[in-house]
Design an enzyme around this catalytic site. Structure first.
Site, PDB file in Angstrom:
ATOM      1  N   LYS A   1       2.033  -5.483  -4.829  1.00  0.00           N
ATOM      2  CA  LYS A   1       1.888  -5.807  -3.404  1.00  0.00           C
ATOM      3  C   LYS A   1       1.218  -7.177  -3.223  1.00  0.00           C
ATOM      4  O   LYS A   1       0.716  -7.756  -4.210  1.00  0.00           O
ATOM      5  CB  LYS A   1       1.070  -4.705  -2.732  1.00  0.00           C
ATOM      6  CG  LYS A   1       1.743  -3.329  -2.770  1.00  0.00           C
ATOM      7  CD  LYS A   1       0.896  -2.309  -2.017  1.00  0.00           C
ATOM      8  CE  LYS A   1       1.522  -0.931  -2.064  1.00  0.00           C
ATOM      9  NZ  LYS A   1       0.751   0.040  -1.259  1.00  0.00           N
TER      10      LYS A   1
ATOM     11  N   TYR B   1       9.249   1.792   4.218  1.00  0.00           N
ATOM     12  CA  TYR B   1       8.186   2.729   4.594  1.00  0.00           C
ATOM     13  C   TYR B   1       8.603   3.664   5.727  1.00  0.00           C
ATOM     14  O   TYR B   1       7.737   4.191   6.429  1.00  0.00           O
ATOM     15  CB  TYR B   1       6.928   1.951   4.983  1.00  0.00           C
ATOM     16  CG  TYR B   1       6.135   1.427   3.794  1.00  0.00           C
ATOM     17  CD1 TYR B   1       5.736   2.283   2.769  1.00  0.00           C
ATOM     18  CD2 TYR B   1       5.767   0.083   3.706  1.00  0.00           C
ATOM     19  CE1 TYR B   1       5.004   1.819   1.680  1.00  0.00           C
ATOM     20  CE2 TYR B   1       5.028  -0.389   2.619  1.00  0.00           C
ATOM     21  CZ  TYR B   1       4.653   0.493   1.614  1.00  0.00           C
ATOM     22  OH  TYR B   1       3.927   0.038   0.543  1.00  0.00           O
TER      23      TYR B   1
ATOM     24  N   PHE C   1      -1.218   4.257  10.613  1.00  0.00           N
ATOM     25  CA  PHE C   1      -1.387   2.998   9.883  1.00  0.00           C
ATOM     26  C   PHE C   1      -0.063   2.287   9.605  1.00  0.00           C
ATOM     27  O   PHE C   1      -0.037   1.297   8.875  1.00  0.00           O
ATOM     28  CB  PHE C   1      -2.149   3.230   8.569  1.00  0.00           C
ATOM     29  CG  PHE C   1      -1.516   4.255   7.641  1.00  0.00           C
ATOM     30  CD1 PHE C   1      -0.483   3.908   6.784  1.00  0.00           C
ATOM     31  CD2 PHE C   1      -1.959   5.575   7.642  1.00  0.00           C
ATOM     32  CE1 PHE C   1       0.096   4.842   5.932  1.00  0.00           C
ATOM     33  CE2 PHE C   1      -1.388   6.519   6.793  1.00  0.00           C
ATOM     34  CZ  PHE C   1      -0.349   6.153   5.937  1.00  0.00           C
TER      35      PHE C   1
ATOM     36  N   ARG D   1       3.620   6.498 -12.088  1.00  0.00           N
ATOM     37  CA  ARG D   1       2.675   6.965 -11.051  1.00  0.00           C
ATOM     38  C   ARG D   1       1.322   7.287 -11.682  1.00  0.00           C
ATOM     39  O   ARG D   1       0.273   6.982 -11.115  1.00  0.00           O
ATOM     40  CB  ARG D   1       3.236   8.208 -10.349  1.00  0.00           C
ATOM     41  CG  ARG D   1       4.520   7.960  -9.573  1.00  0.00           C
ATOM     42  CD  ARG D   1       4.309   7.480  -8.175  1.00  0.00           C
ATOM     43  NE  ARG D   1       3.586   8.427  -7.354  1.00  0.00           N
ATOM     44  CZ  ARG D   1       3.332   8.215  -6.047  1.00  0.00           C
ATOM     45  NH1 ARG D   1       3.740   7.092  -5.467  1.00  0.00           N
ATOM     46  NH2 ARG D   1       2.662   9.089  -5.347  1.00  0.00           N
TER      47      ARG D   1
ATOM     48  N   THR E   1      -3.333   7.175  -4.898  1.00  0.00           N
ATOM     49  CA  THR E   1      -3.086   6.216  -3.813  1.00  0.00           C
ATOM     50  C   THR E   1      -4.382   5.573  -3.326  1.00  0.00           C
ATOM     51  O   THR E   1      -4.445   4.358  -3.109  1.00  0.00           O
ATOM     52  CB  THR E   1      -2.380   6.926  -2.632  1.00  0.00           C
ATOM     53  OG1 THR E   1      -1.161   7.485  -3.125  1.00  0.00           O
ATOM     54  CG2 THR E   1      -2.075   5.955  -1.508  1.00  0.00           C
TER      55      THR E   1
ATOM     56  N   ARG F   1      -4.911   1.187 -10.198  1.00  0.00           N
ATOM     57  CA  ARG F   1      -5.732   1.193  -8.969  1.00  0.00           C
ATOM     58  C   ARG F   1      -7.189   1.492  -9.282  1.00  0.00           C
ATOM     59  O   ARG F   1      -8.098   0.952  -8.637  1.00  0.00           O
ATOM     60  CB  ARG F   1      -5.166   2.207  -7.987  1.00  0.00           C
ATOM     61  CG  ARG F   1      -3.822   1.766  -7.391  1.00  0.00           C
ATOM     62  CD  ARG F   1      -3.143   2.928  -6.726  1.00  0.00           C
ATOM     63  NE  ARG F   1      -1.939   2.547  -6.001  1.00  0.00           N
ATOM     64  CZ  ARG F   1      -0.990   3.422  -5.683  1.00  0.00           C
ATOM     65  NH1 ARG F   1      -1.102   4.697  -6.033  1.00  0.00           N
ATOM     66  NH2 ARG F   1       0.084   3.019  -5.019  1.00  0.00           N
TER      67      ARG F   1
ATOM     68  N   ASN G   1      -3.863  -1.527  -2.196  1.00  0.00           N
ATOM     69  CA  ASN G   1      -3.996  -0.759  -3.450  1.00  0.00           C
ATOM     70  C   ASN G   1      -3.076  -1.291  -4.549  1.00  0.00           C
ATOM     71  O   ASN G   1      -2.619  -0.558  -5.409  1.00  0.00           O
ATOM     72  CB  ASN G   1      -3.815   0.736  -3.189  1.00  0.00           C
ATOM     73  CG  ASN G   1      -2.428   1.085  -2.674  1.00  0.00           C
ATOM     74  OD1 ASN G   1      -1.607   0.202  -2.437  1.00  0.00           O
ATOM     75  ND2 ASN G   1      -2.163   2.362  -2.521  1.00  0.00           N
TER      76      ASN G   1
ATOM     77  N   HIS H   1       2.940  -0.411  -5.632  1.00  0.00           N
ATOM     78  CA  HIS H   1       3.714   0.732  -5.117  1.00  0.00           C
ATOM     79  C   HIS H   1       4.650   1.204  -6.223  1.00  0.00           C
ATOM     80  O   HIS H   1       5.202   0.393  -6.967  1.00  0.00           O
ATOM     81  CB  HIS H   1       4.556   0.315  -3.904  1.00  0.00           C
ATOM     82  CG  HIS H   1       5.582   1.356  -3.551  1.00  0.00           C
ATOM     83  ND1 HIS H   1       5.294   2.424  -2.752  1.00  0.00           N
ATOM     84  CD2 HIS H   1       6.872   1.518  -3.952  1.00  0.00           C
ATOM     85  CE1 HIS H   1       6.374   3.204  -2.664  1.00  0.00           C
ATOM     86  NE2 HIS H   1       7.344   2.661  -3.385  1.00  0.00           N
TER      87      HIS H   1
ATOM     88  N   GLU I   1      14.990   3.423  -3.202  1.00  0.00           N
ATOM     89  CA  GLU I   1      14.231   2.167  -3.178  1.00  0.00           C
ATOM     90  C   GLU I   1      14.882   1.090  -4.054  1.00  0.00           C
ATOM     91  O   GLU I   1      14.920  -0.082  -3.670  1.00  0.00           O
ATOM     92  CB  GLU I   1      12.776   2.441  -3.599  1.00  0.00           C
ATOM     93  CG  GLU I   1      12.056   3.267  -2.524  1.00  0.00           C
ATOM     94  CD  GLU I   1      10.670   3.756  -2.922  1.00  0.00           C
ATOM     95  OE1 GLU I   1      10.196   3.434  -4.028  1.00  0.00           O
ATOM     96  OE2 GLU I   1      10.058   4.466  -2.100  1.00  0.00           O
TER      97      GLU I   1
HETATM   98  P1  CMP Z   1       2.248   3.198  -1.144  1.00  0.00           P
HETATM   99  O1  CMP Z   1       2.376   3.938  -2.419  1.00  0.00           O
HETATM  100  O2  CMP Z   1       2.797   1.839  -1.065  1.00  0.00           O
HETATM  101  O3  CMP Z   1       2.921   4.077   0.009  1.00  0.00           O
HETATM  102  C1  CMP Z   1       2.405   4.204   1.303  1.00  0.00           C
HETATM  103  C2  CMP Z   1       1.204   3.387   1.499  1.00  0.00           C
HETATM  104  O4  CMP Z   1       0.476   3.655   2.650  1.00  0.00           O
HETATM  105  C3  CMP Z   1       0.216   3.671   0.389  1.00  0.00           C
HETATM  106  O5  CMP Z   1       0.693   3.111  -0.804  1.00  0.00           O
HETATM  107  C4  CMP Z   1      -1.061   3.069   0.927  1.00  0.00           C
HETATM  108  O6  CMP Z   1      -1.232   1.721   0.544  1.00  0.00           O
HETATM  109  C5  CMP Z   1      -0.822   3.134   2.413  1.00  0.00           C
HETATM  110  N1  CMP Z   1      -1.780   4.007   3.067  1.00  0.00           N
HETATM  111  C6  CMP Z   1      -1.982   5.304   2.853  1.00  0.00           C
HETATM  112  N2  CMP Z   1      -2.954   5.765   3.642  1.00  0.00           N
HETATM  113  C7  CMP Z   1      -3.398   4.699   4.365  1.00  0.00           C
HETATM  114  C8  CMP Z   1      -4.394   4.535   5.353  1.00  0.00           C
HETATM  115  N3  CMP Z   1      -5.156   5.554   5.763  1.00  0.00           N
HETATM  116  N4  CMP Z   1      -4.567   3.297   5.874  1.00  0.00           N
HETATM  117  C9  CMP Z   1      -3.788   2.257   5.460  1.00  0.00           C
HETATM  118  N5  CMP Z   1      -2.813   2.371   4.537  1.00  0.00           N
HETATM  119  C10 CMP Z   1      -2.635   3.578   3.994  1.00  0.00           C
END
Ligand code: CMP
Length: 143
Positions: free
Chosen positions: A9, A49, A57, A85, A91, A102, A112, A115, A126
């Site tokens: 990211k 997404y 969010f 993963r 996450t 992470r 984070n 992805h 994807e």
């Molecule tokens: P990702 O695996 O890219 O898929 C969905 C993303 O949503 C996840 O990683 C996080 O980076 C993001 N995400 C999840 N929960 C929150 C949150 N509470 N606030 C902001 N981003 C979030």
């Protein structure tokens, strides 16, 4: 052979973590079969997404992923979807174990670092969204 979609990211790119992340998957034994540094359009971000569209969010997520270049990749190998993963960690980086990407490099759930597709269905969707068929290579390791 199983394939997955992984993406460094914007925070990972800004923090010069592309090499570290690629290196972890290479050393694990996975094969890089597609990669590109790219800016993400809002259209692509919203499609990627889509399952989070109703989350509070969602706007923040799209703003972030379109804020700077990402490094999109396709990796191939045994059980690569689940193993990648596991290598990424939870996450929320605060829950991610040390030794995971992470766990080692992030503290914020929004930023984070990486992805990764969470299932075979997501991986197929994807990879198709981010890569054209001719951008995903098929090659034998000869050394
Ligand atoms: P990702 O695996 O890219 O898929 C969905 C993303 O949503 C996840 O990683 C996080 O980076 C993001 N995400 C999840 N929960 C929150 C949150 N509470 N606030 C902001 N981003 C979030």
């Amino acid at each position: 052979m199983e394939k997955t979609f992984l993406m460094v990211k914007p925070d990972g790119v800004q923090r010069n973590l592309i090499g570290e992340i690629v290196s972890r998957f290479e050393k694990k034994g996975y094969q890089l079969v597609g990669a590109k540094l790219m800016n993400v359009s809002r259209e692509l971000a919203e499609k990627h997404y889509a399952e989070h569209k109703e989350r509070p969010f969602f706007g923040e997520l799209v703003d972030f992923i379109t804020s700077g270049p990402v490094f999109a990749m396709v990796w191939q190998g045994n059980n690569v979807i689940a193993t990648a993963r596991a290598m990424m960690g939870k996450t929320n980086p605060l829950d991610a174990a040390a030794g995971t990407i992470r766990g080692d490099f992030a503290t914020s759930v929004g930023m984070n670092i990486i992805h990764g597709s969470d299932s075979p269905e997501s991986a197929e969707r994807e990879i198709g969204l981010w890569f054209s068929a001719d951008e995903v290579l098929s090659y034998e390791k000869t050394i």
